[in-house]
Write a protein that holds these residues in place. Sequence first.
Motif, PDB file in Angstrom:
ATOM      1  N   ASP A   1      -2.891   3.626  -3.290  1.00 36.17           N
ATOM      2  CA  ASP A   1      -3.150   2.457  -4.126  1.00 36.17           C
ATOM      3  C   ASP A   1      -2.429   1.222  -3.598  1.00 36.17           C
ATOM      4  OD1 ASP A   1      -0.450   2.748  -4.838  1.00 36.17           O
ATOM      5  OD2 ASP A   1      -0.866   3.230  -6.923  1.00 36.17           O
ATOM      6  N   TYR A   2      -2.831   0.092  -4.155  1.00 34.83           N
ATOM      7  CA  TYR A   2      -2.219  -1.194  -3.842  1.00 34.83           C
ATOM      8  C   TYR A   2      -1.492  -1.705  -5.076  1.00 34.83           C
ATOM      9  CZ  TYR A   2      -5.122  -1.311   0.332  1.00 34.83           C
ATOM     10  OH  TYR A   2      -5.690  -1.019   1.538  1.00 34.83           O
ATOM     11  N   SER A   3      -0.316  -2.299  -4.856  1.00 27.38           N
ATOM     12  CA  SER A   3       0.466  -2.842  -5.965  1.00 27.38           C
ATOM     13  C   SER A   3       1.177  -4.117  -5.528  1.00 27.38           C
ATOM     14  CB  SER A   3       1.476  -1.811  -6.459  1.00 27.38           C
ATOM     15  OG  SER A   3       2.355  -1.451  -5.420  1.00 27.38           O
TER      16      SER A   3
ATOM     17  N   GLY B   1       5.322   6.512   1.868  1.00 29.88           N
ATOM     18  CA  GLY B   1       4.442   5.842   2.822  1.00 29.88           C
ATOM     19  C   GLY B   1       4.072   4.431   2.408  1.00 29.88           C
ATOM     20  N   MET B   2       5.051   3.674   1.924  1.00 27.82           N
ATOM     21  CA  MET B   2       4.790   2.286   1.511  1.00 27.82           C
ATOM     22  C   MET B   2       4.811   1.354   2.715  1.00 27.82           C
ATOM     23  SD  MET B   2       6.922   1.900  -2.045  1.00 27.82           S
ATOM     24  CE  MET B   2       6.244   0.277  -2.407  1.00 27.82           C
ATOM     25  N   ARG B   3       3.918   0.356   2.649  1.00 30.01           N
ATOM     26  CA  ARG B   3       3.912  -0.678   3.683  1.00 30.01           C
ATOM     27  C   ARG B   3       3.283  -1.945   3.115  1.00 30.01           C
ATOM     28  NH1 ARG B   3      -1.380  -0.705   5.943  1.00 30.01           N
ATOM     29  NH2 ARG B   3      -2.482   1.227   5.496  1.00 30.01           N
ATOM     30  N   PRO B   4       3.787  -3.106   3.541  1.00 28.00           N
ATOM     31  CA  PRO B   4       3.188  -4.355   3.075  1.00 28.00           C
ATOM     32  C   PRO B   4       1.894  -4.642   3.844  1.00 28.00           C
ATOM     33  CG  PRO B   4       5.017  -4.821   4.549  1.00 28.00           C
ATOM     34  CD  PRO B   4       4.960  -3.329   4.385  1.00 28.00           C
TER      35      PRO B   4
ATOM     36  N   TYR C   1       0.868  -1.170   0.000  1.00 23.75           N
ATOM     37  CA  TYR C   1       0.000   0.000   0.000  1.00 23.75           C
ATOM     38  C   TYR C   1       0.907   1.223   0.000  1.00 23.75           C
ATOM     39  CZ  TYR C   1      -3.160   3.692   1.260  1.00 23.75           C
ATOM     40  OH  TYR C   1      -3.863   4.865   1.247  1.00 23.75           O
ATOM     41  N   THR C   2       0.621   2.173  -0.888  1.00 27.22           N
ATOM     42  CA  THR C   2       1.399   3.408  -0.974  1.00 27.22           C
ATOM     43  C   THR C   2       0.493   4.580  -0.632  1.00 27.22           C
ATOM     44  OG1 THR C   2       2.798   2.427  -2.673  1.00 27.22           O
ATOM     45  CG2 THR C   2       2.904   4.829  -2.427  1.00 27.22           C
TER      46      THR C   2
END
Length: 173
Positions: free
Chosen positions: A45-47, A127-130, A39-40
């Motif tokens: 969004d999700y990637s 702000g990326m996180r799994p 998630y960013t």
Amino acid sequence: MRLLKQTQHPDIINNTAETLLRNAARAIVLRGNDILLMYTHRYDDYSLPGGGVNQGESIIDALKRELHEETGAQQIEVMSEFGAYFELRPWNKAPFELVQMNSYCFVCNIADELHTPQFEQHEINNGMRPVWINIHCAIKHNLHTLATSEKKGISIERETFLLQTIVAELIKK
């Protein structure tokens, strides 16, 4: 590997401009209807976890490195190829005007426990996180972001297409 889709960004007028070739490896990790995604916050969004293949690195080595770095995944096992998504898009980082982004996707298994990710500074800044999330919820979220957000990233169309293809081909009904 089979080609899932090939696209060209609508803003491209001259597709013969100086172009950077960038290969990327992306992981598909499923547990039932849940999928491990990034998630960013910046783009809402999700990637799929993954990223660029370094010079001299195999796609599989890049896949395992990126999956480990971004999610903390351990005991990564590549189960099968899924497909490739090729896109020509603006780059505008001298000397290149365009980038040919070739994303190679693989189905993977990992250990149950995720360790601490090892993010690069730009990933922290964005702000990326799994996250483990229901794949249908991730698609719905990305579609909403595509339709309503002015801050959406350039990769959301690719990621949403890939998630929809994963549902069509890998999720049991």
